[in-house]
Design a protein around this motif. Structure first.
Motif, PDB file in Angstrom:
ATOM      1  N   LEU A 244       0.875  -1.191   0.000  1.00 12.76           N
ATOM      2  CA  LEU A 244       0.000   0.000   0.000  1.00 12.76           C
ATOM      3  C   LEU A 244       0.902   1.227   0.000  1.00 12.76           C
ATOM      4  O   LEU A 244       1.171   1.828   1.039  1.00 12.76           O
ATOM      5  CB  LEU A 244      -0.908  -0.013   1.238  1.00 12.76           C
ATOM      6  CG  LEU A 244      -1.952  -1.134   1.314  1.00 12.76           C
ATOM      7  CD1 LEU A 244      -2.633  -1.155   2.669  1.00 12.76           C
ATOM      8  CD2 LEU A 244      -2.987  -0.988   0.196  1.00 12.76           C
TER       9      LEU A 244
ATOM     10  N   LYS B  84       0.758   4.376  -1.477  1.00  9.02           N
ATOM     11  CA  LYS B  84       0.352   5.771  -1.646  1.00  9.02           C
ATOM     12  C   LYS B  84       0.065   6.430  -0.289  1.00  9.02           C
ATOM     13  O   LYS B  84      -0.459   5.766   0.627  1.00  9.02           O
ATOM     14  CB  LYS B  84      -0.884   5.860  -2.539  1.00  9.02           C
ATOM     15  CG  LYS B  84      -0.665   5.299  -3.938  1.00  9.02           C
ATOM     16  CD  LYS B  84      -1.757   5.737  -4.890  1.00  9.02           C
ATOM     17  CE  LYS B  84      -3.115   5.143  -4.565  1.00  9.02           C
ATOM     18  NZ  LYS B  84      -3.223   3.720  -4.875  1.00  9.02           N
TER      19      LYS B  84
ATOM     20  N   ASP C  20      -3.266   5.874   1.199  1.00  8.98           N
ATOM     21  CA  ASP C  20      -3.625   4.507   1.597  1.00  8.98           C
ATOM     22  C   ASP C  20      -3.746   4.376   3.115  1.00  8.98           C
ATOM     23  O   ASP C  20      -4.243   3.353   3.602  1.00  8.98           O
ATOM     24  CB  ASP C  20      -2.570   3.497   1.106  1.00  8.98           C
ATOM     25  CG  ASP C  20      -2.651   3.233  -0.389  1.00  8.98           C
ATOM     26  OD1 ASP C  20      -3.745   3.392  -0.959  1.00  8.98           O
ATOM     27  OD2 ASP C  20      -1.619   2.859  -0.983  1.00  8.98           O
ATOM     28  N   TRP C  21      -3.265   5.373   3.860  1.00 11.14           N
ATOM     29  CA  TRP C  21      -3.137   5.239   5.309  1.00 11.14           C
ATOM     30  C   TRP C  21      -3.655   6.461   6.051  1.00 11.14           C
ATOM     31  O   TRP C  21      -3.596   7.573   5.542  1.00 11.14           O
ATOM     32  CB  TRP C  21      -1.661   5.057   5.701  1.00 11.14           C
ATOM     33  CG  TRP C  21      -1.032   3.834   5.152  1.00 11.14           C
ATOM     34  CD1 TRP C  21      -0.280   3.718   4.008  1.00 11.14           C
ATOM     35  CD2 TRP C  21      -1.089   2.518   5.712  1.00 11.14           C
ATOM     36  NE1 TRP C  21       0.131   2.428   3.833  1.00 11.14           N
ATOM     37  CE2 TRP C  21      -0.345   1.666   4.854  1.00 11.14           C
ATOM     38  CE3 TRP C  21      -1.687   1.984   6.850  1.00 11.14           C
ATOM     39  CZ2 TRP C  21      -0.202   0.309   5.118  1.00 11.14           C
ATOM     40  CZ3 TRP C  21      -1.536   0.626   7.101  1.00 11.14           C
ATOM     41  CH2 TRP C  21      -0.802  -0.193   6.244  1.00 11.14           C
TER      42      TRP C  21
ATOM     43  N   PRO D 180      -5.231   1.389   7.701  1.00  6.30           N
ATOM     44  CA  PRO D 180      -5.483   1.550   6.263  1.00  6.30           C
ATOM     45  C   PRO D 180      -6.756   2.355   5.992  1.00  6.30           C
ATOM     46  O   PRO D 180      -7.756   2.202   6.695  1.00  6.30           O
ATOM     47  CB  PRO D 180      -5.609   0.119   5.760  1.00  6.30           C
ATOM     48  CG  PRO D 180      -5.947  -0.689   6.963  1.00  6.30           C
ATOM     49  CD  PRO D 180      -5.297  -0.016   8.128  1.00  6.30           C
TER      50      PRO D 180
END
Length: 515
Positions: free
Chosen positions: A78, A80, A83-84, A211
């Motif tokens: 993940l 980008k 993404d978090w 996430p």
């Protein structure tokens, strides 16, 4: 002859199995295959979605890491920034109608005066006794008394830990504690009581990542997607029915047989030995104790209440609710619940009464995830558990009787927590080596049964280190030296490093004698 032959076979696509598979793919050496009975990766770190669109993890999972290799692998999956989400842990204990900042034992300044006196008395007694103690605590209960004293033990530690572990603290050993339980600073606690102050955040997960989409399970699906399809068998075609350890052949539900040289097992070790049919190991595994976990989800209509605010997870030691922990799951990501413009009907109100209209209405929505433990020493009324939990939310002022419940979720996980029972070490010191003599590395939350290295990062690295042990003979630090890996930055392995330098041992590696 087996239908398929590999050098290393991995059973289970949870964090541990995926750690092993990532490492095998990274080193590009032995042939390998990973199996899982579920259609998607994740295991005990997966995520479910209700028909209404509310997400719930298999219990409270967040990402905080002790290992750079783990960070590399999930950042590759993940990559980008969006993404978090990164959060500060805002955590409280519910006690006598109060929200006491976590950890409880450092914040007794928040308690009623009579409880403050009881707790300070106990802390002073514990500090005095600790100065003359010449032996180690014999169990978790004695550790609690020595570090926290009788007051904190009776008010919080004993009732809360019974609700979590579903066994009395007298039946648990204390070697597992490490960084997981805060030992109070008596001077600081006393100063805060006098000045009416609270202590700040504590622990390795004071800051954590989550996430943005698909819950915790989305991480592991993304990690699995970085692996070659030809090396994965998920679903019924990956379900193990028999393990022949002598012939080194695994039989799957569809009849396929797989031969292997080395086996990395991440299913519960008590279930593995049943599939092996090894009576000696089955008898040995009976000494391992575990609790089941019920995960309850409640999706609600309306703005998140002011009293809930940005709280992350909350602890409940009292008997006015069946759950020991609540996670405000909607605070972790705006995508953990339906968007506000989605129209959904109200199922019922918090008090069980039916709504005046069953017409679907717009949000916004928020959600709470609850965890309830169960064992032979702590039975649960499973049939009424959802109703009892909703009443518990009202009792603890988490929700109001008139709140609109839009969605509910209830799932039981038979193997929820591997209990650090008094007998555990004696069993594991015999069981795991006997399996390894059969070329079976049993690792993971229930594969190696060590809760102290059962977080997602630990579990992942148990798989990575099992592969390195198989290929190069490298020491499995996480399995054998939990306190060591939890007390340092583990930077020896990096995903960008070639394998030959990735396993270089740290200079301060403990010898077996020193450990």
């Amino acid at each position: 002859m087996a239908d398929i032959k590999v050098d290393v076979l991995v059973i289970g696509a949870g964090p541990t199995g995926l750690g092993a598979a990532k490492r095998l793919n990274h080193i590009n050496g032995p042939s390998w295959l990973i199996l899982d009975a579920n259609d998607k990766a994740g295991g005990l770190a997966s995520t479910d979605v209700t028909p209404e669109g509310f997400l719930y993890d298999v219990g409270g999972h967040v990402i905080f890491s002790h290992y750079k290799y783990f960070d590399d692998c999930i950042d590759e999956a993940l990559p980008k920034p969006d993404d978090w989400y990164t959060h500060q842990r805002i955590s409280y204990v519910r006690y006598k109608g109060l929200w006491v900042p976590y950890p409880f034992q450092n914040n007794i300044s928040m308690l009623p005066k009579e409880d403050q006196v009881k707790c300070v008395d106990g802390l002073i007694d514990a500090a005095m006794n600790a100065r003359v103690a010449t032996t180690k605590p014999k169990d978790f209960d004695e550790w609690i008394l020595r570090t926290c004293g009788e007051g904190v033990a009776d008010i919080f530690m004993r009732p809360y830990n019974y609700k979590v572990w579903a066994v009395p603290t007298t039946k648990m050993q204390c070697e597992w504690l490490g960084e997981r339980v805060a030992a109070p600073n008596v001077k600081l606690v006393t100063r805060n009581v006098i000045l009416n102050k609270t202590a700040g955040g504590w622990g390795p997960n004071a800051t954590f990542r989550f996430p943005a989409r698909d819950g915790t399970g989305g991480i592991w699906i993304a990690v699995s997607n970085t692996l070659p399809e030809k090396n994965k068998r998920y679903g019924e075609k990956g379900q193990v029915t028999k393990v022949d350890a002598e012939k080194k052949i695994v039989t799957l539900k569809d009849g396929t047989t797989i031969g292997y040289d080395k086996l990395i097992n991440t299913m519960a070790v008590d279930q593995l030995v049943e599939k092996m049919g090894n009576q000696e190991l089955i008898s040995l595994s009976k000494g391992l104790y575990y609790s089941s976990t019920h995960v309850i989800g409640v999706g609600l209509r309306g703005e998140r209440p002011e009293r809930i605010g940005d709280k992350c997870w909350l602890y409940f030691p009292e008997d006015n609710c069946p759950f020991y922990r609540a996670t405000i799951f909607s605070n972790y990501s705006p995508y953990n619940q339906p968007q506000a413009d989605v129209k959904l009907p109200t199922l019922y109100h918090g008090d069980g009464s039916k709504p005046a209209s069953s017409e679907p209405k717009e949000g916004p929505y928020w959600s709470i995830m609850l965890e309830v433990s169960q064992s032979t020493m702590k039975p649960v009324d499973e049939e009424n558990l959802l109703k009892d939990c909703i009443q518990g939310l009202i009792n603890t002022e988490m929700i109001n009787p008139e709140d609109e419940i839009i969605s509910t979720y209830h799932r039981k996980f038979d193997h929820g927590y591997p209990t650090p029972a008094l007998e555990r070490e004696g069993v594991l010191k015999e069981l795991l080596p006997k399996l390894q003599d059969l070329d079976i590395w049993s690792r993971g939350r229930f594969g190696s049964w060590r809760y102290e290295v059962g977080n997602q990062d630990h579990s992942f690295m148990l798989g990575v280190e099992a592969v390195d042990n198989i290929v190069t003979g490298a020491v499995e630090l996480t399995l054998n030296y939990p306190d060591f890996v939890n007390s340092r930055a583990n930077t020896e392995r990096r995903l960008a490093q070639p394998f030959y330098s990735a396993g270089t041992p740290p200079k301060d590696l403990p010898t077996r004698e020193r450990a």
